[in-house]
Scaffold this active site. Structure first.
Site, mmCIF file in Angstrom:
data_model
loop_
_atom_site.group_PDB
_atom_site.id
_atom_site.type_symbol
_atom_site.label_atom_id
_atom_site.label_comp_id
_atom_site.label_asym_id
_atom_site.label_seq_id
_atom_site.Cartn_x
_atom_site.Cartn_y
_atom_site.Cartn_z
ATOM 1 C CB SER A 173 -0.961 -0.031 1.192
ATOM 2 O OG SER A 173 -1.962 0.955 1.072
ATOM 3 C CD GLU A 233 -4.790 -4.730 -4.196
ATOM 4 O OE1 GLU A 233 -4.641 -3.698 -3.533
ATOM 5 O OE2 GLU A 233 -3.860 -5.416 -4.640
ATOM 6 C CG HIS A 276 -5.577 -2.392 -0.414
ATOM 7 N ND1 HIS A 276 -4.712 -2.056 -1.429
ATOM 8 C CD2 HIS A 276 -5.140 -1.716 0.683
ATOM 9 C CE1 HIS A 276 -3.790 -1.217 -0.976
ATOM 10 N NE2 HIS A 276 -4.032 -0.989 0.296
#
Length: 309
Positions: A173, A233, A276
């Site tokens: 991330s 995602e 994610h």
């Protein structure tokens, strides 16, 4: 009413993707369970005293200059993602890696404010830079990378008593964003860069622009990049559709441009069925497995979340 409820649930899911739970405590069973790895800690502060780091150093039974060293961002979350069985398998691999989980001196799994500052690059010349998602201070990536290379790494090498021949930087991330920033601006800093679910949307994709001068910065070095992404995602925290339905143009564009850079080895890996959050442990396990096999560019099919144990 049903549509309103669905929209509310969707917005809540987006917030969960974008902002880790601020009060989620770190739980790392590997620190209390026996395994083939031995862990010790190192603590230090940022130059301005605003951020307090805790580094977990995991050593396999035998360590030498030939042992690969993996620097793991979001160290608290990375430690929580490890398990004793996986560590025992790593210890029996061809090249058991040393683990350096760079986290923060906090009981939390994610230290949002500190990581936001450390993992985001400087944009423009404003005295104060704020994160576009959380509005907390940002832009300290180069300060953090200086600390990592000039302070943390020498202390790790001294404690290990080695000069590593292969070093990897992994992040997820915002951590994946920092990995890309490090590669694009300091390609000699590490041998391998593993960016999982990088926040390419951040500040209107500013990190992608850094790739334009990479060919000149390589200066003979040949780093390897592993880009990882789950096929469920969203393209950004503001997206309402997963990438399987709404293509993430920024990700594909970056991959395409980096594959054209002579001297840079790029591999893209897609994880089927993962969003994610689950990409953090899955990408970490996969990266360590590849590193422990002395491999980076081995081709294989898209792994599921259980492909790497």
């Amino acid at each position: 009413m049903g549509r309103l409820i669905s929209l509310a649930l969707l917005l809540m899911a987006q917030a969960a993707v974008a902002k880790p739970a601020p009060d989620q405590l770190m739980d790392a069973p590997v620190l209390r369970e026996a395994s083939a790895y031995r862990f010790s800690t190192l603590e230090l502060e940022s130059a301005d005293g605003a951020r307090h780091y805790r580094i977990w150093l995991g050593q396999p039974p035998a360590v030498s200059d030939a042992s690969p060293v993996a620097y793991l961002l979001d160290g608290n979350a990375a430690m929580a993602a490890l398990d004793s069985q996986g560590l025992n398998q790593l210890a029996q691999s061809a090249s058991p890696p040393v683990l350096v989980a760079v986290g923060y001196a906090t009981p939390l799994r994610i230290e949002r404010n500190a990581r936001t500052f450390d993992y985001t690059p400087r944009v423009g010349s404003a005295v104060e830079q704020r994160d576009p998602l959380t509005a907390v201070p940002s832009g300290g990536a180069d300060v953090f990378l200086d600390l990592l290379s000039g302070n943390i790494r020498p202390q790790v090498n001294q404690r290990l008593g080695i000069t590593p021949q292969r070093q990897l930087l992994w992040g997820h991330s915002y951590g994946g964003l920092l990995v890309l920033h490090a590669l694009l601006t300091r390609p000699q800093a590490f041998d391998d860069y593993a960016a999982a679910s990088p926040s390419l949307w951040w500040n209107q994709g500013v990190v992608s622009a850094e790739s334009q001068a990479l060919a000149q910065r390589l200066n003979g070095s040949r780093p390897r990049l592993l880009l990882m992404r789950g096929d469920l995602e969203p393209a950004s925290p503001a997206s309402v559709s997963p990438s399987k339905e709404a293509s993430d143009t920024a990700f594909k564009t970056l991959v395409g441009s980096l594959q054209q850079v002579h001297g840079l080895q790029v591999r893209q890996q897609t994880f089927a069925g993962l969003g994610h959050g689950p990409m953090l442990p899955a990408s970490l396990r996969y990266t360590l497995q590849m590193l422990s096999q002395g491999s980076h560019a081995r081709q294989s099919g898209s792994p599921s979340s259980s492909s790497v144990q």
